[in-house]
Design a protein around this motif. Structure first.
Motif, PDB file in Angstrom:
ATOM      1  N   UNK A  46     143.220  10.397 -66.043  1.00 43.45           N
ATOM      2  CA  UNK A  46     142.063  11.266 -65.820  1.00 43.45           C
ATOM      3  C   UNK A  46     141.754  11.424 -64.330  1.00 43.45           C
ATOM      4  N   UNK A  47     142.008  10.432 -63.534  1.00 41.72           N
ATOM      5  CA  UNK A  47     141.706  10.415 -62.102  1.00 41.72           C
ATOM      6  C   UNK A  47     140.224  10.695 -61.842  1.00 41.72           C
ATOM      7  N   UNK A  48     139.377   9.640 -61.886  1.00 51.01           N
ATOM      8  CA  UNK A  48     137.935   9.834 -61.671  1.00 51.01           C
ATOM      9  C   UNK A  48     137.625  10.263 -60.237  1.00 51.01           C
ATOM     10  N   UNK A  49     136.395  10.726 -60.049  1.00 49.76           N
ATOM     11  CA  UNK A  49     135.937  11.146 -58.721  1.00 49.76           C
ATOM     12  C   UNK A  49     136.043   9.985 -57.738  1.00 49.76           C
ATOM     13  N   UNK A  50     136.096  10.286 -56.433  1.00 53.72           N
ATOM     14  CA  UNK A  50     136.231   9.197 -55.447  1.00 53.72           C
ATOM     15  C   UNK A  50     135.127   8.141 -55.515  1.00 53.72           C
ATOM     16  N   UNK A  51     133.894   8.520 -55.885  1.00 52.78           N
ATOM     17  CA  UNK A  51     132.833   7.513 -55.956  1.00 52.78           C
ATOM     18  C   UNK A  51     132.940   6.639 -57.192  1.00 52.78           C
ATOM     19  N   UNK A  52     133.838   6.993 -58.125  1.00 50.42           N
ATOM     20  CA  UNK A  52     134.039   6.190 -59.330  1.00 50.42           C
ATOM     21  C   UNK A  52     135.422   5.535 -59.372  1.00 50.42           C
ATOM     22  N   UNK A  53     136.090   5.454 -58.243  1.00 54.18           N
ATOM     23  CA  UNK A  53     137.417   4.818 -58.210  1.00 54.18           C
ATOM     24  C   UNK A  53     137.341   3.314 -58.467  1.00 54.18           C
ATOM     25  N   UNK A  54     136.154   2.723 -58.302  1.00 57.17           N
ATOM     26  CA  UNK A  54     136.012   1.293 -58.541  1.00 57.17           C
ATOM     27  C   UNK A  54     136.263   0.968 -60.001  1.00 57.17           C
ATOM     28  N   UNK A  55     136.153   1.948 -60.897  1.00 55.24           N
ATOM     29  CA  UNK A  55     136.437   1.711 -62.311  1.00 55.24           C
ATOM     30  C   UNK A  55     137.877   1.248 -62.498  1.00 55.24           C
ATOM     31  N   UNK A 103     142.264   1.155 -71.000  1.00 58.38           N
ATOM     32  CA  UNK A 103     141.273   1.808 -70.139  1.00 58.38           C
ATOM     33  C   UNK A 103     141.876   2.142 -68.774  1.00 58.38           C
ATOM     34  N   UNK A 104     142.726   1.270 -68.250  1.00 57.70           N
ATOM     35  CA  UNK A 104     143.372   1.541 -66.967  1.00 57.70           C
ATOM     36  C   UNK A 104     144.285   2.752 -67.059  1.00 57.70           C
ATOM     37  N   UNK A 105     145.066   2.830 -68.119  1.00 51.75           N
ATOM     38  CA  UNK A 105     145.969   3.980 -68.282  1.00 51.75           C
ATOM     39  C   UNK A 105     145.165   5.270 -68.401  1.00 51.75           C
TER      40      UNK A 105
END
Length: 86
Positions: A37-46, A30-32
């Motif tokens: 994918x580089x999520x949006x800034x508000x979803x960087x906590x993922x 999931x980390x890779x």
């Protein structure tokens, strides 16, 4: 209405190391995926959630290996219930 007591259940024999390694591997996958994918800034906590899952898995693996190195406790005979009157 005294019902007979059911016998105690024996613990299941499981492969704890394999279970922890599988979960840690899934967090790593999931980390890779998230790094690609580089999520949006508000979803960087993922991303940090995956990192903490990997760290938790490594701690769990260390703990289980440490636990398995201990000798088993000495077995004693069955303990009979006693009645005490104070």
């Amino acid at each position: 209405m005294n019902q007979p007591r059911l016998p105690d259940l024996q613990p299941l024999k499981t492969n704890d190391k394999l279970t922890i390694l599988t979960g840690t591997g899934l967090w790593a996958v999931a980390l890779v995926v998230l790094l690609v994918v580089q999520p949006d800034p508000e979803h960087r906590w993922w991303i940090w959630m995956c990192v903490s899952g990997i760290c938790g898995g490594l701690f769990g693996l260390w703990f289980v290996r440490r636990r398995d190195r201990r000798p088993p406790p000495p077995s004693e005979g069955p303990i009979e219930p006693t009645t005490a009157i104070f």
